[in-house]
Write a protein that holds these residues in place. Structure first.
Motif, short mmCIF file in Angstrom:
data_model
loop_
_atom_site.label_atom_id
_atom_site.label_comp_id
_atom_site.label_asym_id
_atom_site.label_seq_id
_atom_site.Cartn_x
_atom_site.Cartn_y
_atom_site.Cartn_z
N ARG A 179 0.84 -1.18 0.00
CA ARG A 179 0.00 0.00 0.00
C ARG A 179 0.89 1.24 0.00
O ARG A 179 2.04 1.20 0.41
N ARG A 180 0.35 2.33 -0.47
CA ARG A 180 1.09 3.59 -0.49
C ARG A 180 1.39 4.06 0.93
O ARG A 180 0.57 3.92 1.83
N LEU A 215 6.38 2.88 0.39
CA LEU A 215 5.42 1.79 0.38
C LEU A 215 5.41 1.08 1.72
O LEU A 215 6.44 0.98 2.40
N LEU A 216 4.26 0.59 2.09
CA LEU A 216 4.10 -0.26 3.27
C LEU A 216 3.61 -1.62 2.81
O LEU A 216 2.52 -1.73 2.22
N GLU A 235 -7.94 9.51 -1.84
CA GLU A 235 -9.38 9.46 -2.02
C GLU A 235 -9.78 8.20 -2.78
O GLU A 235 -10.76 7.54 -2.46
N ASP A 236 -8.98 7.85 -3.81
CA ASP A 236 -9.25 6.62 -4.54
C ASP A 236 -9.12 5.41 -3.62
O ASP A 236 -9.90 4.46 -3.70
N GLU A 237 -8.13 5.45 -2.78
CA GLU A 237 -7.92 4.34 -1.88
C GLU A 237 -9.09 4.18 -0.92
O GLU A 237 -9.52 3.08 -0.59
N LYS A 238 -9.65 5.29 -0.48
CA LYS A 238 -10.79 5.25 0.42
C LYS A 238 -11.99 4.57 -0.25
O LYS A 238 -12.70 3.80 0.36
N ASP A 259 -2.96 -4.75 -4.58
CA ASP A 259 -1.58 -4.30 -4.34
C ASP A 259 -1.34 -3.00 -5.10
O ASP A 259 -1.66 -2.88 -6.28
N GLU A 260 -0.75 -2.01 -4.40
CA GLU A 260 -0.49 -0.70 -5.00
C GLU A 260 0.99 -0.42 -5.19
O GLU A 260 1.38 0.67 -5.58
#
Length: 751
Positions: free
Chosen positions: A50-51, A58-59, A484-487, A738-739
Motif C-alpha cells: 500500500r502507499r 510503500l508499506l 481518495e481513490d484508496e478510500k 496491491d499498489e
C-alpha cells in the motif's frame, strides 16, 4: 486485517536526481519490490503493498497463516529441546492447546522467520544488507486495546495489576525484563531513600555510616538482581536462550576467532583516545566555568556565566556522536555472530562515554576544585594578568605585586590575589548533585513525554501550510487524490487501518538501550555520590515512580511497538552495575576521608609525629571540610606553599584508603553473592519445582516426538514442511489489491 508485520519500503532515498537517475532508481525499486513479494510468497506468507506517507514510500503488510505458525512452533520447540531449553510438550490429543501462543511469541517467530538467514531457516530479508537496501524497517503494529488498558492501569495507581507476564505477552521478554528491573530497582530505592532522609535532617554530609550503608546496599542490590533475573528467566522459559539465537546476516563464519579478538583489542586505543579527548574537553569547560567566568568583571559579565553551558551543548554531544559512529563501525568490524554479543560490545563501548559525561564533572569538583580551587584560582589570576605561573604561595604574591601595569586587563579581570578564596563556590558539589538528580531528570522526562508532542504538532502545522500553498496542481494535491481513490476501494475500516499504519511508520523505533542507560547512570549517582547530598536517593525514587509510567506511555504512544526478543538477562548492564558498585566503594571512602569532619587530636597519637607538617595537614583538612560544605572558606594557600603540599599528602592518603576499600569490596561481594545464591537460588522451592517440571516436560516431549526425524544440523524437522508453499489460497479484499508497482511507476511519471 490480521497483519503480523509491516515492511517499510522506500523506492528512492535521494531527493534531487536527474530524470535518468530517477528512472534508474524506479527500475531498481521495481525489481527489488517484485523480488520481495516473491520471497514472502515463496515462504508461505501473505503480502500486499500500500502507499505510504510520501511519493515512493510503500508499506508491505505481511500475514503468516496459522498452519505455517504451527510449523514454526514445532521447529522452535524441537530446537529448544535439543539445546536444553524448557519446552512445552506437543501432544496429539490437544494440538490446539499445545500450539497456543502469546501475541509476542507469534510475532517473534514470524519476525525471526522473515529476517533470519537461509542456513538458520529464514527468508533472509535483513536490514542493512545490499540485497535489501531499499527496505527501511520491519515493524509490528500496536494493539490499541492493550495499550489503553496498560496506560489506565499505570495512571490509576494500580501498579500491582501490571504483571511481568502481561508485558511479556505483548512486547516480549526483553521489554518485560526491563520493566521488571525498573520495578525492582525502584522498590530497592526505598531503603537508601529512608536512610538519606534520616541523615539529611539528623546527620551530616559525608557521614561514614551513611556511606558504608550505601555501598552495602549497592552491592546487595546487584547480587540480588543477579539471582532475580535468573528466576524471571525460569518463569518466562527463556533461561539459556542464547544457545538458540539466530546468527547475524553480516556474520562471516569463515572468520578466525583470534582475528576477532585482535580486532576487539584494536578498538581499545581508539576508545582511550576518545575518552582522553572528552576528558580534556570537559576539563577545559570546567576550568572556564569554575575559574575564568568568576574572575571576569568586564562588559556582559552577568551573561558570560552561560557560555560554558553553551560550549558544552555545542561540542560534547557532537564529540559523543562521532564516537558513536566509530563505536558502531568497530563493533561491526569485530564480526560478532549473534545480536546479543554485538549489542553487548557496543553497549560497553558507549557506556564508557556516557559515564564520563555523567560523572566527570562531579569528580573534578570533588578532587580538583575543592582541594586545589583556591590555588588554581590564583594561578588563573596570574596567567590572565602577566602569563607567569608561580609554584608557591609566596612567589605567587610576589609575582602579583611585581607584575607590570596592565590597566586594560585590570578593567576586565579581578586580579587581586586576596579575592581568590571569595570567588570559590562552597556549595558547588551539592548544587551539582541537585542539578544531576533533580533538574536533569525533569528535563529527561519532558524530552521523553512532552517533546514528541511538540515536534509532531510542528510537523502537522508545516504539512498543513505546505498543503494550503501547493494548490490543486501540485504533487501534494495529486497524492491527496490517490488517497481518495484508496478510500473508495477499501472502505472506511481499511482507510482507518492504513492511517494508523502510516502514523506508526513515522514513529521512531523503540530502543531499550536508552532506558537501561538512564537507570544505570542514576544508580551511579546514588551509589557513588549521594554521600554529598543524602536526598539524592529520594529524588531517584520519586523519579522512578514516574518513570515506570512515562516509559509505558512512551512505548505505547510515542514509539513503534517493540519487536519481541527472547532473552534471559539484562546483559552488559549487569556488569556495568557491578562496576559502579565497586567504584562506589572507592569514591565513598575517598570522599569521607577528605571531607568528613573529625577530631584531629584523635587522628595522631602525638603532635611530634610530623611536627608542623602534621599541623598543616590538619588545617588543610579543615579547609577541605569547609569548602565541601557551606560553612565558608578559610584561605591557607598563602603560607609559604604549605597548603599545597599538605593537600597533596591528603589526596595520596585518600587514594590509599580507596584502594583498601576496593579490597574490602571484593570480600563483601563474595560473601553477599554466596548468601544470595544459597537463599534465593539453591534453596528456592520455585527453582526445584521448575526443575521437576522441566524433567516431566522432556519425558512427555520425547514421547510426543514419535517417529519424527531430526535434521543432521539439528535445525529443523524433516517431516515438517516449514515453507508450506500451498498455504496461501488467494486472499480477497485487503490482500487482493496491491499498489506497490503503481506507486513506483509514479516516480518515473513525476520525473
Amino acid at each position: 486485517m490480521d497483519v503480523d508485520f509491516v515492511i517499510s519500503f522506500r523506492a528512492s532515498k535521494k531527493t534531487s536526481l536527474s530524470k535518468k537517475q530517477t528512472k534508474d532508481e524506479a527500475r531498481k525499486a521495481e525489481a527489488q519490490y517484485a523480488r520481495l513479494l516473491e520471497t514472502l510468497s515463496y515462504g508461505g506468507l501473505k503480502a500486499v503493498g500500500r502507499r505510504g506517507d510520501s511519493l515512493g514510500h510503500l508499506l508491505i503488510f505481511v500475514s503468516c497463516p496459522d498452519k505455517l505458525v504451527q510449523n514454526l512452533i514445532i521447529r522452535e520447540r524441537q530446537s529448544d529441546f535439543l539445546s536444553g531449553l524448557p519446552v512445552t510438550p506437543i501432544t496429539t490429543g490437544s494440538l490446539s492447546e499445545s500450539m497456543s501462543l502469546a501475541p509476542s511469541d507469534r510475532l517473534r517467530l514470524v519476525h525471526a522467520y522473515i529476517t533470519s538467514i537461509h542456513p538458520d531457516g529464514g527468508l533472509g530479508i535483513t536490514l542493512g544488507t545490499p540485497e535489501w537496501d531499499l527496505v527501511e524497517s520491519i515493524f509490528c503494529l500496536h494493539d490499541k486495546t492493550f495499550n489503553e488498558q496498560w496506560i489506565h492501569a499505570w495512571t490509576t495507581s494500580k501498579v500491582a495489576t501490571v504483571s511481568d507476564n502481561r508485558i511479556r505477552d505483548q512486547f516480549g521478554e526483553s521489554v518485560a525484563l526491563y520493566f521488571s528491573f525498573l520495578d525492582s530497582y525502584t522498590r530497592a530505592l526505598v531503603l537508601p531513600a529512608m536512610i538519606g532522609i534520616s541523615f539529611y535532617f539528623f546527620g551530616t554530609s559525608y557521614s561514614p555510616i551513611y556511606s558504608i550503608l550505601t555501598v552495602l546496599w549497592s552491592i546487595g542490590f546487584v547480587e540480588w538482581w543477579r539471582v532475580r533475573e535468573r528466576l524471571i528467566s525460569l518463569r518466562f522459559g527463556t533461561r539459556g536462550s542464547f544457545r538458540v539465537e539466530k546468527r547475524r546476516a553480516q556474520y562471516d563464519p569463515k572468520f578466525s576467532w583470534w582475528k576477532r579478538e585482535l580486532r576487539m583489542l584494536a578498538s581499545v586505543p581508539v576508545i582511550l583516545a576518545f575518552a582522553g579527548l572528552l576528558s580534556a574537553l570537559m576539563t577545559g569547560i570546567f576550568v572556564f566555568e569554575a575559574f575564568v567566568t568568576q574572575l571576569y568583571t568586564g562588559p556582559g559579565h552577568k551573561f558570560i556565566a552561560f557560555s560554558p553551558t553553551i560550549i558544552f551543548v555545542i561540542l560534547v554531544p557532537r564529540l559523543v556522536a562521532v564516537f558513536q559512529l566509530c563505536a558502531q563501525y568497530f563493533t561491526q568490524w569485530e564480526n560478532h555472530a549473534h545480536h546479543s554479543s554485538h549489542n553487548a560490545s557496543l553497549t560497553l563501548k558507549t557506556f564508557i562515554f556516557t559515564a564520563l559525561v555523567a560523572y566527570l564533572g562531579l569528580a573534578l569538583s570533588a578532587f580538583v576544585y575543592v582541594p586545589f580551587g583556591e590555588g588554581l584560582m590564583r594561578i588563573v589570576q596570574v596567567w590572565l594578568f602577566d602569563g607567569s605561573i608561580p609554584h608557591t604561595g609566596g612567589q605567587m604574591n610576589a609575582n602579583l605585586t611585581e607584575a607590570p601595569e596592565a590597566p586594560e586587563k585590570a578593567n576586565f579581570w579581578d586580579i587581586d590575589a586576596s579575592h581568590a578564596e571569595t570567588k570559590l563556590n562552597p556549595g558547588r558539589l551539592k548544587d551539582q548533585m541537585f542539578a544531576y538528580t533533580v533538574t536533569n531528570q525533569i528535563v529527561n522526562t519532558f524530552v521523553e513525554i512532552g517533546l514528541p508532542y511538540v515536534l509532531r504538532k510542528i510537523t502537522a502545522l508545516r504539512t498543513k501550510k505546505t498543503t494550503s500553498i501547493s494548490g490543486s496542481g501540485s504533487a501534494v494535491g495529486k497524492k491527496k487524490v490517490v488517497f481518495e481513490d484508496e478510500k473508495e476501494k477499501g472502505g472506511q475500516k481499511e482507510r482507518e487501518f492504513l492511517e494508523q499504519a502510516r502514523a506508526e511508520a513515522a514513529l521512531p523505533e523503540y530502543d531499550v538501550f536508552g532506558d537501561y542507560s538512564e537507570m544505570v547512570i542514576q544508580f551511579g549517582y546514588v551509589a557513588l555520590w549521594s554521600t554529598i547530598w543524602p536526598l539524592a536517593p529520594v529524588m531517584a525514587l520519586l523519579n522512578n515512580v514516574l518513570e515506570l509510567r512515562s516509559d509505558a506511555f512512551k512505548i505505547t504512544v510515542h514509539e513503534r511497538r517493540p519487536t519481541p526478543v527472547r532473552t534471559d538477562t539484562i546483559g552488559p548492564w549487569l556488569e556495568a552495575l557491578a562496576f559502579l558498585s565497586w567504584l562506589a566503594a572507592l569514591t565513598n571512602s575517598a570522599l569521607v576521608y577528605l571531607f568528613c569532619p573529625r577530631e584531629h587530636s584523635q587522628c595522631t597519637s602525638s603532635s611530634e609525629i610530623g611536627g608542623s607538617s602534621q599541623s598543616a595537614i590538619e588545617r588543610v583538612h579543615q579547609h577541605l571540610v569547609a569548602t565541601a560544605g557551606k560553612e565558608g572558606i578559610d584561605g591557607i594557600w598563602g603560607e609559604h606553599g604549605k597548603g599545597l603540599g599538605a593537600t597533596k599528602e591528603l589526596l595520596v592518603m585518600a587514594l590509599l584508603v580507596a584502594l583498601a576499600a576496593s579490597h574490602g569490596y571484593l570480600i563483601v561481594r563474595a560473601v553477599m553473592r554466596h548468601v544470595m545464591e544459597r537463599l534465593l537460588w539453591k534453596g528456592s522451592e520455585e527453582v526445584k519445582e521448575r526443575e521437576r517440571e522441566e524433567r516431566l516436560v522432556k519425558e512427555v516431549f520425547l514421547k510426543g516426538l514419535g517417529g519424527v526425524e531430526v535434521d543432521a544440523d539439528g535445525k529443523g524437522l524433516k517431516n515438517v514442511d516449514v515453507m508450506n508453499r500451498d498455504v496461501v489460497d488467494g486472499g480477497v479484499g485487503f490482500w487482493d489489491h496491491d499498489e506497490g508497482l503503481d506507486e513506483i511507476n509514479r516516480i518515473s511519471k513525476e520525473a
